[in-house]
Design an enzyme around this catalytic site. Structure first.
Site, mmCIF file in Angstrom:
data_model
loop_
_atom_site.group_PDB
_atom_site.id
_atom_site.type_symbol
_atom_site.label_atom_id
_atom_site.label_comp_id
_atom_site.label_asym_id
_atom_site.label_seq_id
_atom_site.Cartn_x
_atom_site.Cartn_y
_atom_site.Cartn_z
ATOM 1 N N CYS A 294 6.751 0.260 12.417
ATOM 2 C CA CYS A 294 5.908 0.796 11.339
ATOM 3 C C CYS A 294 4.857 -0.256 10.961
ATOM 4 O O CYS A 294 5.178 -1.434 10.798
ATOM 5 C CB CYS A 294 6.757 1.187 10.133
ATOM 6 S SG CYS A 294 7.972 2.454 10.551
ATOM 7 N N CYS B 228 5.163 -2.646 7.708
ATOM 8 C CA CYS B 228 6.451 -3.282 7.420
ATOM 9 C C CYS B 228 6.564 -4.626 8.140
ATOM 10 O O CYS B 228 6.317 -4.718 9.346
ATOM 11 C CB CYS B 228 7.595 -2.368 7.855
ATOM 12 S SG CYS B 228 9.216 -3.092 7.540
ATOM 13 N N CYS C 1 21.220 -4.205 -1.186
ATOM 14 C CA CYS C 1 20.375 -3.685 -0.109
ATOM 15 C C CYS C 1 20.764 -4.417 1.173
ATOM 16 O O CYS C 1 20.639 -5.637 1.259
ATOM 17 C CB CYS C 1 18.906 -3.927 -0.468
ATOM 18 S SG CYS C 1 17.757 -3.430 0.828
ATOM 19 N N SER D 218 18.647 4.987 4.658
ATOM 20 C CA SER D 218 17.214 5.293 4.730
ATOM 21 C C SER D 218 16.786 5.309 6.188
ATOM 22 O O SER D 218 17.036 4.364 6.929
ATOM 23 C CB SER D 218 16.433 4.225 3.959
ATOM 24 O OG SER D 218 15.047 4.477 4.033
ATOM 25 N N CYS E 117 13.780 -4.885 14.046
ATOM 26 C CA CYS E 117 13.693 -3.425 14.077
ATOM 27 C C CYS E 117 12.774 -3.020 15.222
ATOM 28 O O CYS E 117 11.805 -3.708 15.524
ATOM 29 C CB CYS E 117 13.125 -2.903 12.760
ATOM 30 S SG CYS E 117 13.089 -1.096 12.639
ATOM 31 N N CYS F 161 10.840 -4.177 -0.676
ATOM 32 C CA CYS F 161 10.797 -3.308 0.505
ATOM 33 C C CYS F 161 9.730 -3.790 1.480
ATOM 34 O O CYS F 161 8.594 -4.036 1.096
ATOM 35 C CB CYS F 161 10.403 -1.888 0.110
ATOM 36 S SG CYS F 161 11.546 -1.091 -0.979
ATOM 37 N N ASN G 113 4.190 -3.110 -0.874
ATOM 38 C CA ASN G 113 4.398 -4.519 -1.168
ATOM 39 C C ASN G 113 3.647 -5.292 -0.098
ATOM 40 O O ASN G 113 4.041 -5.278 1.063
ATOM 41 C CB ASN G 113 5.888 -4.858 -1.132
ATOM 42 C CG ASN G 113 6.621 -4.154 -2.255
ATOM 43 O OD1 ASN G 113 6.236 -4.263 -3.409
ATOM 44 N ND2 ASN G 113 7.649 -3.404 -1.902
ATOM 45 N N GLY H 254 15.929 -3.265 9.719
ATOM 46 C CA GLY H 254 16.475 -2.371 10.731
ATOM 47 C C GLY H 254 16.391 -0.899 10.389
ATOM 48 O O GLY H 254 16.104 -0.519 9.261
ATOM 49 N N GLU H 255 16.640 -0.077 11.411
ATOM 50 C CA GLU H 255 16.655 1.375 11.261
ATOM 51 C C GLU H 255 18.124 1.815 11.402
ATOM 52 O O GLU H 255 18.677 1.824 12.510
ATOM 53 C CB GLU H 255 15.764 2.012 12.342
ATOM 54 C CG GLU H 255 15.960 3.499 12.570
ATOM 55 C CD GLU H 255 15.900 4.346 11.291
ATOM 56 O OE1 GLU H 255 15.051 4.109 10.424
ATOM 57 O OE2 GLU H 255 16.731 5.265 11.172
ATOM 58 N N LEU I 85 8.894 9.381 4.835
ATOM 59 C CA LEU I 85 7.868 10.320 5.288
ATOM 60 C C LEU I 85 6.490 9.647 5.359
ATOM 61 O O LEU I 85 5.856 9.625 6.396
ATOM 62 C CB LEU I 85 7.837 11.537 4.365
ATOM 63 C CG LEU I 85 7.058 12.722 4.921
ATOM 64 C CD1 LEU I 85 7.777 13.347 6.104
ATOM 65 C CD2 LEU I 85 6.793 13.755 3.852
ATOM 66 N N GLU J 168 18.669 -10.688 6.314
ATOM 67 C CA GLU J 168 18.503 -10.805 4.873
ATOM 68 C C GLU J 168 19.144 -9.614 4.171
ATOM 69 O O GLU J 168 19.121 -8.492 4.666
ATOM 70 C CB GLU J 168 17.014 -10.891 4.528
ATOM 71 C CG GLU J 168 16.434 -12.206 5.015
ATOM 72 C CD GLU J 168 14.970 -12.407 4.652
ATOM 73 O OE1 GLU J 168 14.630 -13.530 4.261
ATOM 74 O OE2 GLU J 168 14.183 -11.463 4.766
HETATM 75 N N1 SAH Z 1 14.227 1.833 8.710
HETATM 76 C C1 SAH Z 1 14.513 2.471 7.445
HETATM 77 C C2 SAH Z 1 14.710 1.459 6.322
HETATM 78 C C3 SAH Z 1 13.438 0.703 6.028
HETATM 79 S S1 SAH Z 1 13.247 -0.152 4.500
HETATM 80 C C4 SAH Z 1 13.407 3.444 7.094
HETATM 81 O O1 SAH Z 1 12.403 3.457 7.784
HETATM 82 O O2 SAH Z 1 13.556 4.196 6.137
HETATM 83 C C5 SAH Z 1 13.203 1.021 3.235
HETATM 84 C C6 SAH Z 1 11.823 1.567 2.834
HETATM 85 O O3 SAH Z 1 10.850 0.556 2.609
HETATM 86 C C7 SAH Z 1 11.266 2.485 3.901
HETATM 87 O O4 SAH Z 1 10.838 3.681 3.314
HETATM 88 C C8 SAH Z 1 10.107 1.686 4.410
HETATM 89 O O5 SAH Z 1 9.133 2.491 4.995
HETATM 90 C C9 SAH Z 1 9.631 0.998 3.158
HETATM 91 N N2 SAH Z 1 8.715 -0.112 3.405
HETATM 92 C C10 SAH Z 1 8.561 -0.823 4.547
HETATM 93 N N3 SAH Z 1 7.599 -1.748 4.400
HETATM 94 C C11 SAH Z 1 7.140 -1.626 3.154
HETATM 95 C C12 SAH Z 1 6.141 -2.320 2.397
HETATM 96 N N4 SAH Z 1 5.467 -3.342 2.918
HETATM 97 N N5 SAH Z 1 5.947 -1.926 1.116
HETATM 98 C C13 SAH Z 1 6.645 -0.918 0.579
HETATM 99 N N6 SAH Z 1 7.606 -0.253 1.236
HETATM 100 C C14 SAH Z 1 7.837 -0.594 2.509
#
Ligand code: SAH
Length: 343
Positions: A116, A119, A105, A193, A112, A335, A292, A161-162, A217, A92
């Protein structure tokens, strides 16, 4: 003879490939412009090339381009694209208008591996890395579909993805995107990111073509962070902060810390105080992302008052802070809401 995937090559690499075929280097530049500036995937359309060249190129090169399996438009103008790759895998990508800039984006992996806990993409696990051509291909398709080929836009690697877990492809994609003969997205308009892969952050610090860096962070202490971001066991907060500190001072302004706000988990006044202490002397910006929610994600979004109070507590301590207004939540494009259902 197998065809070369043109979309995997930077312009200097394409020039070399052309030279090997006995073609002039400026012809490579022309083709690069056709593909990236004008959105052409077919050599027949490249009318500034002699017909014999077009035939030769069509025999030797492919311009693979993701196809659109589905397109959803949100009430706020955000558009989510489900794109299908050559092998049928899907990712996506999201177009976010007026942030105030136009922003694309992009995904860097199918799924991934980072796990986390808040996510949705994490629930897929890692299926595979994307290639540089597949990463840039998302930008080519979205820019074409949203009429951005001629205008300026920003790119964030915040889809599935990371990015730094797929370092080489991500950085090759940055170089292709930034090339002035192509989409010409200035590296300052590109944000990578990362969950905080320390060795990769250190590698990035030495890159010549350097994008902005956003570090996820999400918590001010290792104990809290471990519960949200499993890879914190390998790369704890102090190491991430150290890697940011070792960034060249002139490039330090390219770093942002992202902080997803989870009700009752990391959104207290004490958390804000600790976070401020951690980032103050680094002079990085903090981007607050209220959670979210998604089905199966075991956290809640804090109230607006709680979000405001957290932001004010940081600002009051001299931290530059922004709250990321989420876009496209009605189409699950925000996100952490990207995941492709298994068919
Ligand atoms: N792998 C990368 C990109 C992830 S998406 C990273 O970890 O940074 C970009 C951002 O969205 C990241 O900061 C991620 O932690 C955040 N994110 C992931 N799930 C989310 C959610 N359910 N609500 C809000 N932000 C979220």
């Amino acid at each position: 003879m197998p065809q070369i995937e043109l979309t995997e090559l930077t312009l200097p690499e394409l020039e070399d490939a052309f030279a090997q075929l006995g073609l002039e280097r400026y012809r490579a530049r022309q083709v690069f412009q056709w593909v990236y500036r004008r959105g052409a995937c077919d050599f027949d359309l490249m009318t500034s090339l002699p017909a014999a060249h077009r035939r030769l190129l069509a025999a030797r090169f492919r311009v693979s381009t993701p196809s659109i399996a589905r397109r959803d438009v949100s009430g706020d103008g955000t558009e989510k694209f489900l794109l299908e790759l050559q092998d049928g895998r899907r990712v996506e990508s999201v177009f976010i208008p007026r942030t105030p800039h136009q922003t694309l984006c992009l995904s860097t992996q199918v799924g991934c591996a980072m796990g986390c806990t808040f996510c949705l993409t994490a629930t897929m696990g890692l299926v595979r890395n994307l290639t540089a051509g597949e990463i840039v291909g998302q930008a080519r398709v979205l820019a074409r579909e949203t009429d951005l080929l001629e205008s300026r836009f920003n790119i964030v690697f915040m889809g599935m993805g990371e990015p730094l877990h797929n370092y080489d492809a991500t950085m090759a994609a940055v170089r292709i995107l930034a090339d002035g003969q192509g989409l010409a997205v200035h590296p300052r308009r590109i944000t990578v990111s990362t969950v905080g892969l320390v060795p990769a952050i250190e590698r990035l610090a030495a890159e010549e073509v350097m994008p902005r860096l956003a570090v996820s962070l999400h918590a001010p202490t290792d104990e809290q962070r471990q519960a949200l971001v499993p890879v914190n066991r390998k790369y704890p907060i102090a190491e991430i902060v150290g890697a940011c500190r070792r960034f060249p001072p002139a490039r330090r302004d390219r770093i942002t810390f992202e902080y997803v706000l989870l009700a009752g988990v990391n959104d207290s006044p004490d958390d804000a105080r600790r976070l401020a202490a951690l980032v103050r002397d680094l002079r990085v910006k903090v981007n607050l992302i209220p959670l979210n929610p998604a089905e199966g994600i075991p956290y809640e979004r804090p109230s607006d008052e709680r979000i405001d109070a957290f932001g004010r507590a940081l600002a009051g301590r001299g931290v530059t802070v922004m709250v990321r207004r989420s876009r496209g939540r009605d189409i699950r494009a925000a996100c952490g809401q990207l995941a492709v259902a298994r068919e």
